[in-house]
Design a protein around this motif. Structure first.
Motif, short mmCIF file in Angstrom:
data_model
loop_
_atom_site.label_atom_id
_atom_site.label_comp_id
_atom_site.label_asym_id
_atom_site.label_seq_id
_atom_site.Cartn_x
_atom_site.Cartn_y
_atom_site.Cartn_z
N GLU A 1 -11.27 3.13 -9.50
CA GLU A 1 -10.99 1.80 -8.96
C GLU A 1 -9.53 1.41 -9.24
O GLU A 1 -8.86 0.82 -8.39
CB GLU A 1 -11.94 0.76 -9.58
N GLU A 2 -9.04 1.78 -10.41
CA GLU A 2 -7.64 1.53 -10.74
C GLU A 2 -6.72 2.35 -9.85
O GLU A 2 -5.66 1.88 -9.42
CB GLU A 2 -7.38 1.84 -12.21
N VAL A 3 -7.12 3.60 -9.55
CA VAL A 3 -6.34 4.44 -8.64
C VAL A 3 -6.25 3.77 -7.27
O VAL A 3 -5.18 3.75 -6.64
CB VAL A 3 -6.96 5.85 -8.52
N MET A 4 -7.38 3.22 -6.79
CA MET A 4 -7.39 2.54 -5.50
C MET A 4 -6.48 1.31 -5.52
O MET A 4 -5.70 1.09 -4.59
CB MET A 4 -8.82 2.12 -5.15
N ARG A 5 -6.61 0.52 -6.55
CA ARG A 5 -5.77 -0.68 -6.65
C ARG A 5 -4.30 -0.31 -6.64
O ARG A 5 -3.48 -0.89 -5.93
CB ARG A 5 -6.11 -1.45 -7.93
N ASP A 6 -3.96 0.70 -7.44
CA ASP A 6 -2.58 1.16 -7.55
C ASP A 6 -2.08 1.66 -6.19
O ASP A 6 -0.95 1.38 -5.78
CB ASP A 6 -2.52 2.27 -8.59
N TYR A 7 -2.93 2.42 -5.49
CA TYR A 7 -2.55 2.95 -4.18
C TYR A 7 -2.20 1.83 -3.21
O TYR A 7 -1.12 1.84 -2.59
CB TYR A 7 -3.69 3.80 -3.62
N PHE A 8 -3.09 0.89 -3.03
CA PHE A 8 -2.85 -0.16 -2.04
C PHE A 8 -1.64 -1.02 -2.40
O PHE A 8 -0.87 -1.41 -1.52
CB PHE A 8 -4.11 -1.01 -1.85
N GLU A 9 -1.45 -1.29 -3.67
CA GLU A 9 -0.31 -2.10 -4.08
C GLU A 9 1.00 -1.35 -3.88
O GLU A 9 1.98 -1.94 -3.41
CB GLU A 9 -0.45 -2.51 -5.54
N LYS A 10 1.01 -0.07 -4.21
CA LYS A 10 2.27 0.68 -4.09
C LYS A 10 2.60 1.04 -2.64
O LYS A 10 3.77 1.14 -2.28
CB LYS A 10 2.21 1.93 -4.96
N VAL A 11 1.58 1.25 -1.83
CA VAL A 11 1.84 1.63 -0.44
C VAL A 11 2.07 0.40 0.44
O VAL A 11 2.98 0.37 1.27
CB VAL A 11 0.68 2.47 0.12
N TYR A 12 1.27 -0.64 0.23
CA TYR A 12 1.30 -1.78 1.16
C TYR A 12 1.80 -3.09 0.56
O TYR A 12 1.85 -4.10 1.26
CB TYR A 12 -0.10 -1.97 1.76
N GLY A 13 2.15 -3.08 -0.71
CA GLY A 13 2.75 -4.26 -1.32
C GLY A 13 1.90 -5.51 -1.17
O GLY A 13 0.72 -5.52 -1.51
N GLN A 14 2.48 -6.56 -0.62
CA GLN A 14 1.80 -7.84 -0.51
C GLN A 14 0.63 -7.80 0.46
O GLN A 14 -0.21 -8.71 0.49
CB GLN A 14 2.79 -8.93 -0.08
N TYR A 15 0.53 -6.72 1.25
CA TYR A 15 -0.56 -6.61 2.22
C TYR A 15 -1.69 -5.70 1.70
O TYR A 15 -2.53 -5.25 2.47
CB TYR A 15 -0.03 -6.07 3.55
N ALA A 16 -1.69 -5.46 0.40
CA ALA A 16 -2.67 -4.56 -0.20
C ALA A 16 -4.10 -5.00 0.08
O ALA A 16 -4.96 -4.20 0.46
CB ALA A 16 -2.43 -4.45 -1.71
N LYS A 17 -4.39 -6.27 -0.10
CA LYS A 17 -5.75 -6.79 0.07
C LYS A 17 -6.23 -6.61 1.51
O LYS A 17 -7.33 -6.13 1.76
CB LYS A 17 -5.81 -8.26 -0.32
N GLN A 18 -5.39 -7.00 2.47
CA GLN A 18 -5.79 -6.87 3.88
C GLN A 18 -5.99 -5.41 4.28
O GLN A 18 -6.95 -5.08 5.00
CB GLN A 18 -4.71 -7.50 4.79
N MET A 19 -5.11 -4.52 3.80
CA MET A 19 -5.24 -3.11 4.17
C MET A 19 -6.46 -2.48 3.54
O MET A 19 -7.12 -1.64 4.16
CB MET A 19 -3.98 -2.34 3.79
N ARG A 20 -6.80 -2.89 2.35
CA ARG A 20 -8.01 -2.34 1.74
C ARG A 20 -9.24 -2.77 2.52
O ARG A 20 -10.19 -1.99 2.70
CB ARG A 20 -8.14 -2.77 0.27
N GLU A 21 -9.26 -3.98 3.01
CA GLU A 21 -10.37 -4.44 3.83
C GLU A 21 -10.47 -3.62 5.11
O GLU A 21 -11.57 -3.28 5.56
CB GLU A 21 -10.19 -5.92 4.17
N ILE A 22 -9.33 -3.27 5.68
CA ILE A 22 -9.31 -2.47 6.91
C ILE A 22 -9.82 -1.06 6.63
O ILE A 22 -10.64 -0.51 7.38
CB ILE A 22 -7.88 -2.44 7.50
N TYR A 23 -9.36 -0.47 5.54
CA TYR A 23 -9.84 0.86 5.15
C TYR A 23 -11.36 0.84 4.98
O TYR A 23 -12.06 1.78 5.39
CB TYR A 23 -9.20 1.29 3.83
#
Length: 804
Positions: free
Chosen positions: A468-490
């Motif tokens: 779960e930490e790997v996932m959080r880290d991935y979305f934050e580092k790849v998509y920055g401020q859009y991490a939450k929205q992109m995770r929902e899309i994934y």
């Protein structure tokens, strides 16, 4: 000049002086006598520190007079007995030590340190790497207080590509691989701590013809300390078809006749000697190879001659493997041999046992990755085979690895997130004596499944990794401020495609998809598309937008696939319903509807092909263009729907000759007949019969033609009907390697037959027959000899009724 501004200028000046001083007094230190990989490790640290800080670090052979040193080298800490891949990172006030038990360990220590600084390598493309911007002072501050001793949970972390994955851009099963792009993948795999890279020379000489492209990167692999391996279904490489023609007694005997197809006779001493001679010659000509796992030819077909017939194939293959093992030990002792337990020889031998210390690689083909390996949802035979081999490897002190499809995703669709069952499974495998994994990856959609491998690599190294930490880290580092929205899309993409049967789409090749599944997938992907378009339009950061655009290509293609499938299914339903029309107006409406939908599907299919052409070779699309029997996704056989529509257009309501009323559908899964996409199904059941007993189709497919069965299978459908009259049986059949006649029996009496298609020419067969009485009946497809493919992949039973 104001006092405040003067202070700011002085501060900036002092920082520049400090940075310049630190750059001179901080360096990377490698010994005077370094190995190629130690030198490369120091150079990698130098390269990335320059990217991070914007300052060039020198590589010195001494740390004298250095204010801060990065010490890089094997065995810098004497009091720890580290294995090849193990390493330490230990820092003090003026230095950080990066040391491994061997070459790879030191390199892994460097990459671990860089990850702690914020570097990430989620994908094999250099443009996608993530490198933070830090000052030298911040770097040194971040590395202080480190005391890491790292050991992998699995000693074998092997990836496998096929040689035909390296063809020209746009070719079937190809990926446009150049030396540079292949090196990028090797580099990415190393950063994710893969320690063996195996080339799969598979299925035909055309694969070996591409071998030279792999040899081009051998020096780079050696620089990274990676073990170079070779394997695959490649008996042809060491005994050619020409030799088999010249030596008839080397050939496989089947049904009393010698044939060059299948396996050669592994009990013929002259043939085995020739194989071993050529195998050793190949390895000596390619001295870089250190790992060999030669497989038999695919699909079984073991020899039945007098020398072989009384010995199970698993025993024969173990005998053969032991001869290979012993010859290699004497002739090329640097090469590790692995025995491959797979398909018709997946069960342990009845009597034969491995040589102590031999490597055993077990392959359980046909998994449903929604089911945990060790629980009831997974084939009991898989679990039994694993347990049986575990006992043997324990007794004989063998290395035990699993050939698993976690990283291949062939036929599973686009899954940008990792397979959730990997963590509990890997933990169970570790606790049950597994030493590691052989992970075929292939080129198809290499980028769309890369993150899945990234997480898998983390787990193979440390099974306690917080995914779960790997996932959080991935979305934050790849998509920055859009991490939450992109995770929902994934997540919507994952929810849209819950079926994780390996090769599942091949099993639905001939019959249209279940409408509920397609409709749900289309709906969820449309929701994801709306969210993605909104987010994409808002992004201002150029780097984030570029990364999002890469994902968007894969997503748009997948969305188009499922929207096309939905349109095809709806068009097919309209065609079927038109045959059931009750009046002329209804018939015309349904015909027009079918025409619109099929036309729309054709247009979408053209868009799909345009995307394939535009992105050929870049790995952003998750499937392949069909060329032959093994498609992953091809518009639900759109061409068949066009033919059905053209046939329907020949009629109007008054001339419509018959209605087809579908009774049931068998789609190649382990579901029973009777759950029909149009909801008209009657109560029906089916069984798959083979000589080794009854089991579900997926259970049978996963066994890849067991050796103890003289015949591949027969199919028996038991069903009930309420009306007499004409019926039609439709059989979808994947490619077979020989044309054979399959008899169709109604209540054990022959009503027709069909001849199987071969040479990658899969077919749909239709048998029309008369049902004379209501009640329970059975349809049987006669037995089909094993080793020649599959005579049936899908079955549809329909009632033909005259129009009222």
């Amino acid at each position: 000049m104001s006092g405040k501004f003067r202070i700011i200028l002085i501060s900036v000046f002092l920082l520049m002086v400090f940075t310049s001083t630190y750059a001179k007094e901080a360096a990377i230190v490698a010994g005077k006598k370094t190995t190629v990989t130690e030198k490369f490790a120091a150079e990698e640290l130098q390269k990335y520190l320059a990217k991070i800080t914007g300052v060039s670090f020198e590589i010195k052979d001494s740390k004298q007079l250095m204010q801060f040193s990065f010490l890089v080298g094997n065995s810098l800490v004497d009091n720890l007995q580290l294995q090849q891949d193990e390493y330490i990172i230990r820092s003090s006030s003026n230095q950080v030590i990066l040391s491994g038990g061997g070459n790879r360990g030191t390199l892994y220590a460097v990459y671990d340190l860089l990850e702690k600084l914020g570097c990430r390598w989620y994908y094999p493309d250099p443009a996608d790497e993530i490198v933070p911007e830090l000052s030298i002072e911040e770097v040194i501050e971040k590395v202080k207080g480190l005391n890491v001793v790292a050991r992998p949970d699995f000693s074998v972390r092997m990836t496998r590509f096929l040689t035909y994955d390296i063809g020209k851009a746009g070719e079937s099963l190809a990926d446009g691989v150049t030396k540079e792009s292949l090196l990028n993948r090797i580099d990415w795999l190393t950063k994710n701590r893969t320690n063996i890279f195996q080339y799969g020379i598979d299925h035909g000489i055309s694969g070996y013809n591409l071998w030279s492209r792999y040899r081009n990167v051998f020096p780079e692999m050696q620089k990274r300390g990676m073990v170079i391996g070779m394997g695959g279904h490649n008996m042809f490489l060491f005994i050619s078809g020409t030799q088999l023609k010249q030596h008839i007694d080397w050939q496989c005997m089947r049904d009393g006749k010698r044939t060059a197809s299948g396996q050669f006779c592994t009990r013929n001493d002259e043939a085995v000697t020739e194989y071993l001679t050529n195998c050793v010659a190949f390895l000596k000509a390619n001295p870089e190879i250190e790992y060999l796992t030669p497989w038999p030819n695919d699909m079984g077909k073991w020899c039945q001659c007098q020398l072989c017939k009384d010995t199970p194939s698993a025993d024969r293959f173990m005998q053969f493997g032991k001869r290979i093992h012993n010859v290699l030990k004497n002739e090329v002792p640097n090469v590790e041999f692995a025995h491959f337990a797979y398909g018709s020889h997946v069960k342990p031998p009845a009597k034969e046992r491995p040589i102590k210390g031999m490597t055993i690689s077990l392959c359980t083909w046909g998994r449903d990755f929604n089911k945990l390996f060790y629980e009831e949802g997974t084939s009991k035979e898989f679990r039994d085979e694993f347990a049986a081999w575990r006992e043997i490897v324990t007794e004989y002190n063998c290395k035990f690895i699993l050939h698993e499809k976690y990283a291949r995703h062939l036929g599973l669709g686009f899954h940008p997130m990792y397979i959730k069952n990997m963590k509990p499974e890997l933990k169970w495998f570790r606790d049950n004596g597994l030493d590691g994994f052989e992970l075929p990856m292939g080129a198809m959609g290499r980028r769309t499944k890369a993150f899945n491998f990234y997480v898998l690599a983390k787990l193979m190294w440390d099974i306690e990794t917080d995914t779960e930490e790997v996932m959080r880290d991935y979305f934050e580092k790849v998509y920055g401020q859009y991490a939450k929205q992109m995770r929902e899309i994934y997540q919507l993409v994952e929810d849209a495609q819950p079926d994780l049967h390996y090769f599942q789409n091949i099993n639905k090749k001939f019959l249209i998809y279940e409408y509920d599944y397609v409709a749900k997938a289309s709906k969820l992907l449309e929701r994801a598309s709306d969210k993605l378009e909104k987010v994409f339009s808002e992004v201002k950061d150029a780097d984030v937008k570029r990364k999002m655009a890469r994902f968007k290509i894969s997503f748009d293609y997948t969305n188009l696939q499922w929207q096309t499938a939905k349109t095809i299914v709806e068009g097919d339903m309209a065609i079927e319903s038109a045959y059931l029309a009750e009046n002329g107006t209804q018939f015309d409406e349904l015909l027009n509807k079918a025409d619109r939908l099929i036309t729309k599907a054709i247009e979408k299919s053209k868009l799909r092909n345009e995307m394939i052409a535009k992105h050929a070779g870049d790995g952003l699309l998750w499937d392949v263009v069909e060329k032959g029997g093994f498609c992953v996704f091809k518009d639900g056989h759109l061409g068949d729907r066009v033919k059905k529509l053209d046939k329907l257009k020949q009629y109007n309501f008054d001339t419509l000759p018959e209605n087809l009323w579908q009774i049931g559908i068998f789609d190649g899964s382990d579901k029973e007949l009777g759950v029909d996409i149009y909801k008209f199904a009657k109560e029906t059941t089916y069984t798959i019969n083979a000589d080794h007993g009854k089991q579900s189709w997926m259970g049978f497919m996963g066994k890849h033609l067991p050796d103890n069965a003289e015949n591949c299978c027969s199919v028996k459908i038991i069903f009930s009907v309420e009306q007499v009259g004409k019926y039609i049986l439709t059989v979808g059949q994947l490619n077979t390697w020989q044309s054979k006649t399959i008899d169709v029996l109604l209540d054990d009496k022959k009503i027709g037959n069909y001849t199987t298609a071969k040479d990658n020419q899969s077919k749909v067969h239709e048998i029309v027959f008369e049902m004379a009485s209501v009640g329970q009946h059975s349809i049987t497809l006669s037995k089909f000899a094993k080793g020649d493919g599959y005579p049936v992949d899908a079955v549809k039973l329909a009632k033909i009724a005259k129009k009222k």
